[in-house]
Design a protein around this motif. Structure first.
Motif, short mmCIF file in Angstrom:
data_model
loop_
_atom_site.label_atom_id
_atom_site.label_comp_id
_atom_site.label_asym_id
_atom_site.label_seq_id
_atom_site.Cartn_x
_atom_site.Cartn_y
_atom_site.Cartn_z
N SER A 90 0.98 -1.10 0.04
CA SER A 90 -0.08 0.11 0.11
C SER A 90 0.98 1.22 -0.09
CB SER A 90 -0.85 -0.05 1.48
OG SER A 90 -0.05 0.40 2.47
N THR A 91 0.45 2.27 -0.33
CA THR A 91 1.04 3.61 -0.25
C THR A 91 1.75 3.97 0.99
OG1 THR A 91 -0.84 4.08 -2.09
CG2 THR A 91 0.87 6.07 -1.00
N PHE A 92 0.85 3.60 2.03
CA PHE A 92 1.40 4.11 3.26
C PHE A 92 2.61 3.15 3.63
CE2 PHE A 92 1.21 3.90 7.89
CZ PHE A 92 1.83 5.10 7.96
N MET A 93 2.50 1.75 3.26
CA MET A 93 3.56 0.92 3.59
C MET A 93 4.94 1.32 2.90
SD MET A 93 4.31 -1.62 5.35
CE MET A 93 5.74 -2.54 5.57
N MET A 129 6.57 4.29 4.68
CA MET A 129 7.04 3.94 5.92
C MET A 129 8.50 3.23 5.83
SD MET A 129 5.65 5.45 8.42
CE MET A 129 5.48 6.50 7.24
N VAL A 130 8.24 2.35 4.72
CA VAL A 130 9.66 1.44 4.06
C VAL A 130 10.67 2.61 4.06
CG1 VAL A 130 10.70 0.18 2.52
CG2 VAL A 130 8.53 -0.79 3.69
N GLU A 131 10.44 3.64 3.15
CA GLU A 131 11.08 4.55 2.61
C GLU A 131 12.05 5.29 3.77
OE1 GLU A 131 9.60 4.84 -1.89
OE2 GLU A 131 9.87 6.62 -0.58
N THR A 132 10.89 5.84 4.65
CA THR A 132 11.13 6.71 5.76
C THR A 132 11.89 6.04 6.58
OG1 THR A 132 8.89 7.70 5.41
CG2 THR A 132 10.15 8.08 7.46
N SER A 133 11.83 4.83 6.93
CA SER A 133 12.72 3.91 7.67
C SER A 133 14.09 4.12 7.25
CB SER A 133 12.26 2.60 8.06
OG SER A 133 10.99 2.59 8.21
N THR A 158 -2.02 8.24 5.35
CA THR A 158 -2.89 7.63 6.43
C THR A 158 -3.67 8.49 6.88
OG1 THR A 158 -3.02 6.17 8.55
CG2 THR A 158 -1.25 7.77 8.17
N SER A 159 -4.69 8.12 7.92
CA SER A 159 -5.45 9.38 8.66
C SER A 159 -4.86 10.45 8.98
CB SER A 159 -6.51 8.74 9.61
OG SER A 159 -5.56 8.27 10.85
N GLY A 160 -5.39 11.51 9.00
CA GLY A 160 -4.94 12.87 9.49
C GLY A 160 -4.00 12.78 10.75
N LYS A 161 -4.58 12.52 11.91
CA LYS A 161 -3.96 12.69 13.17
C LYS A 161 -2.56 11.58 13.22
CE LYS A 161 -6.13 15.81 15.68
NZ LYS A 161 -7.21 16.21 14.53
N GLU A 162 -2.97 10.38 12.81
CA GLU A 162 -1.85 9.50 12.92
C GLU A 162 -0.75 9.88 11.96
OE1 GLU A 162 -3.35 4.97 13.54
OE2 GLU A 162 -4.52 6.27 12.02
N GLY A 163 -1.22 10.58 10.96
CA GLY A 163 -0.09 10.79 9.79
C GLY A 163 0.74 11.89 10.41
N LEU A 164 -0.02 12.91 11.20
CA LEU A 164 0.65 14.08 11.65
C LEU A 164 1.59 13.54 12.68
CD1 LEU A 164 0.91 16.92 12.24
CD2 LEU A 164 -1.08 17.03 14.00
N ALA A 165 1.15 12.40 13.37
CA ALA A 165 2.13 12.02 14.53
C ALA A 165 3.36 11.31 13.65
CB ALA A 165 1.43 10.78 15.37
N ILE A 166 3.05 10.75 12.91
CA ILE A 166 4.11 10.10 11.99
C ILE A 166 5.43 11.27 11.73
CG2 ILE A 166 5.02 8.66 10.03
CD1 ILE A 166 3.89 6.82 11.83
N ALA A 167 4.61 12.17 11.21
CA ALA A 167 5.37 13.32 10.40
C ALA A 167 6.17 13.90 11.28
CB ALA A 167 4.53 14.12 9.50
N PHE A 168 5.69 14.17 12.56
CA PHE A 168 6.24 14.72 13.72
C PHE A 168 7.38 13.88 14.29
CE2 PHE A 168 6.36 15.82 18.33
CZ PHE A 168 7.33 17.24 18.23
#
Ligand SMILES: Nc1ncnc2c1ncn2[C@@H]1O[C@H](COP(=O)(O)OP(=O)(O)O)[C@@H](O)[C@H]1O
Ligand SMILES: [Mg+2]
Length: 849
Positions: free
Chosen positions: A705-708, A711-715, A736-746
């Motif tokens: 999935s796009t999100f996966m 995350m692979v790339e970000t890791s 991914t969903s707004g809040k979780e996405g924000l948390a990951i970005a942060f």
């Protein structure tokens, strides 16, 4: 066939290659061949075949299109012995053709390398992730058609970046690892499956180096190997052995393996190469629109290969980069020099390719002439450069000149031996001739063929030519004599009749035949149509046979001369290879000067600091696209330093965030290649790795999935970036969903800032939220916020008002992503836009946003 179960076997039978049994049934139809059922021994077998000279065409289908390996079994004449005077041929495997071992020149593109890469894994621990990261891996790769050979020690962690850079057409791995690789869940290992891979038995027993396959002495090789890591040595030995297996009866004459060191070049992994669109554009999936096609100004094929190698592995060595820049500066300043050099270079031929075809014994005489010309042009270039050492900054040329050693005497040797004019004529004639496949046809005697070695080259040749000329004269005299009695006299030869003369004349002339020929020993072979008679004329037969003997003798002598010439060239292989590297270097650096001139590039200042200071930076490819629409590109600045190493970019869609991110990475890349850069001013602290995370849709290959993928790339970035790296992060957390996405970005941002400390450009729609979160954590220092601006046009006319982007980056946080406006300009239906506007108002009123 049993020895090579997974390969297609082509066996030579006379002037044909044949496929047999099931393979005929399976492969003949896609190859466009007819399957025949022929009687053989006790039963009938399926077979299909094609003439020998069509081999390249069918190899293209089998290897190029069907990705098969092909085993070529050739007939070789067995030395004649009394005992075995019946079966005069042996069959042997003469080579195995796979994507990495194509030798037929028509089948490959010499603008790029055709690398075969051997990966020597030391431990087959492909499943665990963390610990195995540092495990050493030996690499060796070669280009058969060019004779290049390289080796490097790397680690599992860097393997993928190295493989991307090498861009092999085929990978060779020991068969022990086949299952592990197929079942591995590790990202880098899975990625390897994109490549054509041959699993073969490599290990077992001692590792022996095939010294004979290198154009270097044992001593040189042994010394060279002292400097290599163990895994690397083994990789070289395995690859040399594998190639010797594939081409068992050929001397390969590879150059001394070039020992590469990972840290000498910038690491660019497959993702980064893709997202920066280095060699192919994401939209078109082809070279059109790629950075490479935009910057390429090289004029030779081998220079183009070097340019690509530099692009996929820019240097991290300050001295090297600065030296390249100095040369570019000289060529940039001196237009005359630039134009003359590129003019000469354009006339040269691919030296490494010629050298390799000589050592593989596949060269034709014209290759030798090309070699001579190339040496002559190289000498012109040397003289030009020598005359220019006094121009401004011209002293940079001196080290280059010292390396530019041209074996000019070889050019003289070749041109004094080969008669170029005759050779070209012969080639033109051969081109005009259709393929002769009917041996029964009459062959007119023609000793006036084009000889390609100058007769004065040797005493033996001079004499043979003189004798042949005398014979021709005698033949002509005979013809003249006969013409007194007949209208037409033609000397012919046919398999059934041997040599004869076709005499044509009037009824009277034919009736008086016996009288006219009374002076010669003769017999009538055949009478045709009443006015032509074929006569066997003993003096004519003698002359003809004599001529043939002489022709054969000269042919042999010519072959011998060519053989000698080739061995002289073979002795010079190391020198020639060295020369070709220098010529490539000149080609690439002049190409940078041409590019700089055309695109108004500037010379960046290179430092060992962690500074990145770009003023008025541009994206060359986007700029080129805009130019065709007569639009201007807006330059933007970027200033990152150890104190301020993270920039957060926000702004509406289409505002230019992604372009800005990519352009800075590309500027760094160009600078470290030694090129000038599209900016008004730039200071660049050397970067060790470039990482990118730019959303480009789902990864179809691995069905993630796009999100996966994100995350692979970000890791990979968080695990790999050092404080000398450059990271480009585009909309992390978007998938991914707004809040979780924000948390990951942060989290990503904090990690980059506190742990990696690398220079980072971070584009996001969450800028406002991120800035609040940072402030809460007391991290706001060291992070700068920038935004792309937008002006609303016709603001009073409902929801579908238009936006105007000026693409200029300014300090600040963008509050609005103008998604609805962008949707409107993309043709979103009115009703939909209205619903969206209402929903947005509702969110704002309830304080959801
Ligand atoms: N600096 C610039 N000057 C001129 N046009 C630009 C500039 N940056 C971007 N553009 C144009 O805007 C388009 C969208 O840019 P992009 O970087 O994809 O925006 P974003 O990532 O903010 O959505 C580009 O395709 C290009 O045509
Ligand atoms: Mg974008």
């Amino acid at each position: 066939m049993d020895k090579h179960p997974d390969k297609v076997v082509l066996s030579q039978v006379g002037s044909f290659y044949e496929l047999y049994f099931d393979q005929a049934v399976e492969y003949a139809p896609p190859m466009g061949l007819r399957v025949a059922l022929k009687r053989a021994g006790k039963g009938k077998v399926h077979m299909a075949g094609f003439p020998l000279n069509s081999l390249p065409k069918y190899v293209e289908i089998l290897v190029g299109e069907m990705h098969k390996s092909v085993v070529i079994v050739d007939q070789v004449e067995r030395p004649y012995t009394e005992a075995a005077n019946e079966m005069k041929f042996d069959r042997r495997v003469s080579r195995i053709i796979s994507p990495g071992t194509l030798l037929d020149e028509t089948l490959r593109d010499f603008q790029e390398n055709n690398h075969i890469l051997l990966i020597n894994f030391t431990k087959h621990d492909f499943h665990s992730s963390a610990g195995a990261y540092e495990v050493k891996v030996g690499l060796a790769w070669a280009d058969l058609g060019l004779g290049t050979f390289h080796s490097q020690e790397t680690s599992m962690k860097k393997l993928l970046a190295d493989v991307t850079r090498i861009a092999p057409k085929e990978i060779v791995i020991d068969e022990r690892f086949e299952r592990d690789i197929a079942t591995s869940t590790r990202d880098e290992i899975q990625e390897l499956q994109r490549y054509y891979t041959t699993y073969t038995k490599l290990s077992g027993g001692e590792v022996v180096l095939h010294y004979d396959n290198f154009a270097a002495s044992r001593r040189e090789l042994a010394n060279h190997f002292q400097a290599l890591a163990r895994t690397e040595c083994v990789a070289v030995a395995y690859l040399a052995a594998h190639l010797a297996n594939i081409l068992p009866h050929t001397r390969l004459n590879f150059e001394l393996p070039t020992h590469e060191v990972s840290d000498d070049t910038v690491q660019i992994d497959a993702r980064t190469s893709e997202t920066l669109e280095l060699v192919s554009s994401i939209r078109t999936r082809s070279a059109v629109g790629s950075l490479f096609s935009c910057i390429r100004r090289t004029v030779t094929q081998s220079g183009t290969r070097m340019l690509k190698a530099w692009m996929l592995a820019p240097s991290t060595q300050l001295d090297e980069i600065r030296y390249r820049q100095k040369l570019v500066a000289v060529f940039e300043a001196c237009e005359f020099l630039r134009i003359r050099i590129t003019g000469h270079l354009a006339q040269t031929h691919d030296l490494s390719r010629i050298v390799q075809s000589v050592s593989l014994d596949r060269s034709s005489p014209i290759d030798l002439v090309y070699l001579a010309h190339t040496l002559q042009y190289a000498a012109h270039i040397r003289d030009l450069l020598a005359a220019c050492t006094t121009v401004k900054h011209g002293d940079a040329i001196i080290p280059l000149l010292q390396k530019l050693q041209v074996p000019e005497e070889l050019a003289e040797d070749i041109l004094n031996t080969v008669d170029e004019y005759a050779l070209v004529q012969r080639i033109n004639e051969e081109r005009g001739e259709p393929d002769i496949e009917a041996p029964e046809e009459e062959i007119e005697q023609n000793e006036m063929r084009q000889w390609i070695i100058r007769p004065e080259h040797s005493h033996a040749l001079t004499q043979a030519h003189a004798r042949l000329a005398a014979l021709s004269q005698t033949k002509q005299d005979l013809e003249t004599e006969l013409r007194a009695s007949f209208n037409s006299v033609v000397f012919k030869c046919m398999p059934r009749y041997g040599h004869f003369v076709a005499l044509r004349g009037t009824r009277g002339q034919i009736a008086a035949l016996e009288d006219s020929l009374a002076a010669y020993d003769h017999s009538v072979v055949r009478a045709v149509l009443g006015n032509t008679v074929w006569v066997r004329l003993t003096p004519a037969v003698e002359i003809e046979e004599n001529i043939l003997r002489h022709v054969a003798e000269i042919e042999e002598l010519e072959k011998e001369v060519l053989r000698q010439l080739r061995s002289v060239i073979e002795e010079k292989i190391p020198e020639l290879r060295n020369l070709h590297h220098v010529l490539d270097y000149i080609d690439v650096t002049t190409s940078f000067a041409v590019l700089a001139h055309e695109k108004h590039l500037t010379r960046p200042k290179m430092t060992a600091t962690r500074q990145l200071d770009i003023v008025g930076g541009r994206h060359l490819v986007v700029e080129e696209g805009l130019q065709t629409q007569l639009k201007e590109f807006t330059g933007n600045d970027c200033t990152l330093s150890p104190k301020d190493h993270l920039w957060v970019i926000s702004g509406p869609n289409m505002g230019g965030k992604t372009t800005f991110l990519r352009q800075n990475a590309i500027i760094v890349l160009l600078a470290q290649m030694g090129s000038y850069v599209p900016a008004t001013r730039a200071t660049i602290g050397i970067v060790d790795k470039i990482f990118t995370r730019v959303g480009s849709g789902d990864d179809l290959f691995r069905e993630m999935s796009t999100f996966m993928v994100e995350m692979v790339e970000t890791s990979m970035i968080l695990n790999g970036a050092t404080k000398h790296s450059l990271a480009i992060m585009d909309e992390v957390g978007r998938g991914t969903s707004g809040k979780e996405g924000l948390a990951i970005a942060f989290a990503t941002m904090v990690h980059l800032q506190e742990k990696n400390k690398c220079r980072t450009l971070f584009a996001t729609h969450f800028a406002k939220e991120l800035s609040d979160l940072l402030a809460q954590r007391g991290l706001a220092k060291g992070v700068s916020f920038y935004k792309t601006e937008v002006t609303e046009l016709q603001p009073k006319r409902g929801p579908s008002h238009l936006l105007s982007f000026d693409h200029k980056l300014r300090k600040g946080v963008s509050e609005n992503s103008y998604a609805i406006n962008v949707a409107a300009s993309a043709g979103f239906p009115k009703f939909g836009l209205k619903v969206a506007e209402e929903a947005l108002h509702g969110f704002k009123a309830r304080g959801v946003l």
